[in-house]
Design a protein around this motif. Structure first.
Motif, PDB file in Angstrom:
ATOM      1  N   GLU A  41       0.874  -1.182   0.000  1.00 47.90           N
ATOM      2  CA  GLU A  41       0.000   0.000   0.000  1.00 47.90           C
ATOM      3  C   GLU A  41       0.906   1.225   0.000  1.00 47.90           C
ATOM      4  O   GLU A  41       1.809   1.329   0.811  1.00 47.90           O
ATOM      5  CB  GLU A  41      -0.895  -0.053   1.258  1.00 47.90           C
ATOM      6  N   ASP A  42       0.665   2.155  -0.920  1.00 45.35           N
ATOM      7  CA  ASP A  42       1.564   3.309  -1.006  1.00 45.35           C
ATOM      8  C   ASP A  42       1.200   4.443  -0.060  1.00 45.35           C
ATOM      9  O   ASP A  42       2.039   5.272   0.257  1.00 45.35           O
ATOM     10  CB  ASP A  42       1.632   3.830  -2.453  1.00 45.35           C
ATOM     11  N   GLU A  43      -0.032   4.488   0.391  1.00 46.60           N
ATOM     12  CA  GLU A  43      -0.402   5.594   1.273  1.00 46.60           C
ATOM     13  C   GLU A  43      -0.069   5.258   2.729  1.00 46.60           C
ATOM     14  O   GLU A  43      -0.666   4.360   3.321  1.00 46.60           O
ATOM     15  CB  GLU A  43      -1.891   5.895   1.135  1.00 46.60           C
TER      16      GLU A  43
ATOM     17  N   ASP B 296      -2.828  -3.289  -2.740  1.00 43.23           N
ATOM     18  CA  ASP B 296      -3.526  -2.088  -3.188  1.00 43.23           C
ATOM     19  C   ASP B 296      -3.588  -2.092  -4.719  1.00 43.23           C
ATOM     20  O   ASP B 296      -2.678  -2.570  -5.396  1.00 43.23           O
ATOM     21  CB  ASP B 296      -2.755  -0.864  -2.687  1.00 43.23           C
TER      22      ASP B 296
ATOM     23  N   MET C 230      -3.885   0.671  -6.911  1.00 45.46           N
ATOM     24  CA  MET C 230      -3.072   1.698  -7.561  1.00 45.46           C
ATOM     25  C   MET C 230      -1.776   1.873  -6.790  1.00 45.46           C
ATOM     26  O   MET C 230      -1.781   2.296  -5.644  1.00 45.46           O
ATOM     27  CB  MET C 230      -3.825   3.031  -7.568  1.00 45.46           C
TER      28      MET C 230
END
Ligand code: CA
Length: 229
Positions: free
Chosen positions: A9-11, A53, A55
């Motif tokens: 997950e990038d966030e 995730d 994106m």
């Protein structure tokens, strides 16, 4: 033994929130913030599950899922896609890419954990002696007992076997024929209708505690055991 989860997950805030939820539920968490880091972290000891995730910087979750499904060592690692999208078409794309399930943000922690457990159980079926519980309905294969909110539930041996099968194979639809094969055995001759009879008895047995709604009729397909309506 705690299960290993790779959280892709990038966030950062979502990642932190998820790490907290997962660790509270006893998972051993490794994080990856983008496509390349995720690939690097998928190695021995392999995770028991990947939360992926949709994106991501460097490539999409769908691409990553496809890649993992192409390799012998990573093919069997279950994947749950996390996404902000809720479109049916996206869901199909995610599942086509090899995801085992799909959770749309924002999701409830409880639902996510339940889905993760269901997926893990499906991939590595629980040993036949493990106690299983869904929403207060508990089945103990060793003592052959079923309780609902700790109160004993009476049922026949076939209903017990049927419930055991359902609880170890939740969130999936089974045709009457598949249920016959799995619960009655392939060498037994019984009519499809027999399944309906025992489903009815099973529902009745667990209806007092309102658990009968978990045994769902899927029109034209069969039956499903699910905690979702
Ligand atoms: Ca993202």
């Amino acid at each position: 033994m705690s299960r290993r989860v790779l959280l892709v997950e990038d966030e950062a805030p979502i990642r932190e929130m998820l790490r907290f939820i997962l660790e509270q539920s006893g998972f051993d968490v490794t994080e990856a913030e983008d496509f390349d880091v995720a690939l690097e972290k998928i190695k021995e000891p392999y995770p028991d599950l990947i939360l992926l995730d949709w994106m991501l910087p460097g490539g999409s979750g769908v691409q990553l899922a496809k890649r993992l499904k192409q390799h012998e060592y990573t093919r069997d690692i279950p994947i749950i896609m996390l996404t902000a999208r809720g479109e049916e078409e996206d869901k199909v794309r995610g599942l086509d890419a090899g995801a085992d399930d799909y959770v749309t943000k924002p999701f409830s922690p409880k639902e996510l954990i339940a889905r993760m457990k269901a997926v893990i159980r499906r991939v590595a079926p629980t040993s036949s002696e493990e106690m299983i519980e869904f929403n207060g309905l508990r089945l103990d294969p060793v003592s052959h007992r079923v309780t609902a909110f700790e109160r004993p539930v009476d049922m026949g041996p076939t209903e017990f076997k049927l419930l055991h099968f359902f609880m170890t194979h939740s969130e999936r639809v089974y045709s009457r024929e598949q249920l016959l094969d799995n619960v009655w055995g392939t060498n037994v001759y019984v009519e499809d209708r027999t399944v309906d009879v025992h489903i009815r008895r099973l529902r009745k047995a667990i209806s007092e505690s309102n658990h009968d709604g978990m045994i769902q009729t899927v029109r034209g397909a069969g039956y499903r055991f699910s905690t979702k309506l």
